[in-house]
Design a protein around this motif. Sequence first.
Motif, short mmCIF file in Angstrom:
data_model
loop_
_atom_site.label_atom_id
_atom_site.label_comp_id
_atom_site.label_asym_id
_atom_site.label_seq_id
_atom_site.Cartn_x
_atom_site.Cartn_y
_atom_site.Cartn_z
N ALA A 142 0.83 -1.21 0.00
CA ALA A 142 0.00 0.00 0.00
C ALA A 142 0.86 1.25 0.00
O ALA A 142 0.55 2.24 -0.69
CB ALA A 142 -0.94 0.00 1.20
N LEU A 143 1.95 1.24 0.76
CA LEU A 143 2.84 2.40 0.83
C LEU A 143 3.47 2.70 -0.53
O LEU A 143 3.69 3.87 -0.87
CB LEU A 143 3.92 2.17 1.87
CG LEU A 143 4.88 3.33 2.13
CD1 LEU A 143 4.14 4.52 2.74
CD2 LEU A 143 6.02 2.90 3.05
N SER A 144 3.74 1.67 -1.30
CA SER A 144 4.34 1.89 -2.62
C SER A 144 3.38 2.59 -3.57
O SER A 144 3.80 3.18 -4.57
CB SER A 144 4.80 0.56 -3.23
OG SER A 144 3.70 -0.22 -3.64
N ALA A 145 2.08 2.54 -3.25
CA ALA A 145 1.07 3.22 -4.07
C ALA A 145 0.60 4.52 -3.42
O ALA A 145 -0.39 5.10 -3.85
CB ALA A 145 -0.13 2.29 -4.27
N ALA A 146 1.34 5.00 -2.43
CA ALA A 146 0.86 6.07 -1.57
C ALA A 146 1.32 7.46 -1.99
O ALA A 146 2.37 7.64 -2.59
CB ALA A 146 1.33 5.83 -0.13
N SER A 147 0.49 8.42 -1.61
CA SER A 147 0.92 9.81 -1.44
C SER A 147 0.77 10.08 0.05
O SER A 147 -0.17 10.72 0.51
CB SER A 147 0.05 10.77 -2.25
OG SER A 147 0.13 10.50 -3.63
N HIS A 148 1.67 9.51 0.80
CA HIS A 148 1.51 9.43 2.25
C HIS A 148 1.73 10.78 2.92
O HIS A 148 2.28 11.72 2.35
CB HIS A 148 2.44 8.37 2.83
CG HIS A 148 3.90 8.65 2.64
ND1 HIS A 148 4.58 9.63 3.33
CD2 HIS A 148 4.83 8.05 1.84
CE1 HIS A 148 5.85 9.65 2.98
NE2 HIS A 148 6.04 8.70 2.06
N TRP A 186 -1.88 3.59 5.19
CA TRP A 186 -0.56 3.55 4.56
C TRP A 186 -0.60 4.17 3.17
O TRP A 186 0.42 4.65 2.67
CB TRP A 186 -0.05 2.11 4.47
CG TRP A 186 0.36 1.55 5.79
CD1 TRP A 186 -0.48 1.06 6.76
CD2 TRP A 186 1.68 1.45 6.32
NE1 TRP A 186 0.26 0.65 7.85
CE2 TRP A 186 1.58 0.87 7.61
CE3 TRP A 186 2.94 1.77 5.82
CZ2 TRP A 186 2.69 0.62 8.40
CZ3 TRP A 186 4.05 1.51 6.61
CH2 TRP A 186 3.92 0.96 7.88
N LEU A 187 -1.76 4.20 2.55
CA LEU A 187 -1.92 4.85 1.24
C LEU A 187 -2.05 6.36 1.39
O LEU A 187 -1.56 7.13 0.55
CB LEU A 187 -3.15 4.30 0.52
CG LEU A 187 -3.40 4.90 -0.86
CD1 LEU A 187 -2.72 4.06 -1.93
CD2 LEU A 187 -4.89 5.03 -1.15
N GLY A 188 -2.73 6.79 2.45
CA GLY A 188 -2.94 8.22 2.70
C GLY A 188 -2.28 8.63 3.99
O GLY A 188 -1.10 8.94 4.04
N GLY A 189 -3.05 8.63 5.06
CA GLY A 189 -2.52 9.02 6.35
C GLY A 189 -3.65 9.23 7.33
O GLY A 189 -4.83 9.15 6.97
N ALA A 194 -9.21 3.61 -3.75
CA ALA A 194 -9.22 4.98 -4.27
C ALA A 194 -7.82 5.55 -4.21
O ALA A 194 -6.99 5.11 -3.43
CB ALA A 194 -10.19 5.86 -3.47
N LYS A 195 -7.59 6.53 -5.04
CA LYS A 195 -6.31 7.25 -4.98
C LYS A 195 -6.53 8.67 -5.43
O LYS A 195 -7.04 8.92 -6.54
CB LYS A 195 -5.26 6.57 -5.88
CG LYS A 195 -3.88 7.21 -5.76
CD LYS A 195 -3.29 6.99 -4.38
CE LYS A 195 -2.04 7.86 -4.14
NZ LYS A 195 -2.39 9.27 -3.94
N ASP A 196 -6.15 9.61 -4.57
CA ASP A 196 -6.21 11.02 -4.89
C ASP A 196 -4.97 11.40 -5.69
O ASP A 196 -3.92 10.76 -5.58
CB ASP A 196 -6.33 11.87 -3.63
CG ASP A 196 -5.35 11.44 -2.53
OD1 ASP A 196 -4.68 10.40 -2.68
OD2 ASP A 196 -5.25 12.15 -1.52
#
Length: 335
Positions: free
Chosen positions: A84-90, A237-240, A257-259
Amino acid sequence: MPQISLAPSDSPLAQAPVVAEVVRNDFVESVHHGVVAALDRDGSRLIALGPVDAPILPRSSLKPLQTVAMLRAGAEFASEELVALSAASHSGEDFHQEGARRILDAVGLDATALQNTPSRPLDDAAAREFIQAGQEPTALAQNCSGKHAGMLAACVAADWDTGTYLQADHPLQRLIVEVIEELTGEPVTVTTVDGCGAPAHGVTPVGLARAFGRIAGAGEGTPERRVADAIAAHPEWLGGTGRDVTRLIAGVPGLIAKDGAESVYAVGLADGTGLTVKIADGAERARVVVATAALRHLGARELGPEVGRVLAELDAEAVVKGHGQKVGVVRALLG
């Protein structure tokens, strides 16, 4: 008095319809134009507002597709949180930064291998601690460090050069384009540079919706399924902490979802439905309310009794204030 004339914009976004209003004391103060596209698993168009077939830059909304490419290249992640972190804008919280370190440590690298733009954390509390500690911006704290760490892990696994991993002709970046084209069902015709230094590719809102539907509805044992399951199980882990994308994923069963920067929101549902929202002027205040309105139109509330509450809570934060008090709202115009 000299006359002022405006050159017409040749961007399709200039023709996008109004999808949201900013209302202050019952007076429409501003409007936001935008594009909304939704497809079902079979590709039938469920929503098509604005120029849905013209390319946009999804920016960070492409990260789940990039993570699919990392897995196909052989990247290994010690836990699903790190997928999930690899796909994140954390948000740059401590656990995000430590997670990026873990990805790098596992392949014998450290933070000096990261080539993303140094920054402070997005999270307000983490940023305050950062500043109070006298820390300068770092690549590890920047919101794309998980993606860059994952890219480096993929390069090590595939025996590709790690020093040039951001170049558009690098094998990893070529693979990412292949995956984007496969999942969106269309060619990549636009390539630019993202804020973090990685290549940023343009796809249509329809294509992006198709890709998210394919990831969310993917079969067992596929990289797409692994990415979807990791995001759904570990949205923080994807967002925060407290981020709208985190709460949306946590609140709707099977949803991913991904912003993305400049007000993009991409959503996939477990039944293979995909959704893209792009606010034409890049203003983030309209993005969530348009996305929640579209999800209601798609029947998201039927997924469980808590879903309607989550959508309403996200909408309730889109407020207009006067002297510190709520005097209006940002509201979507999707009927």
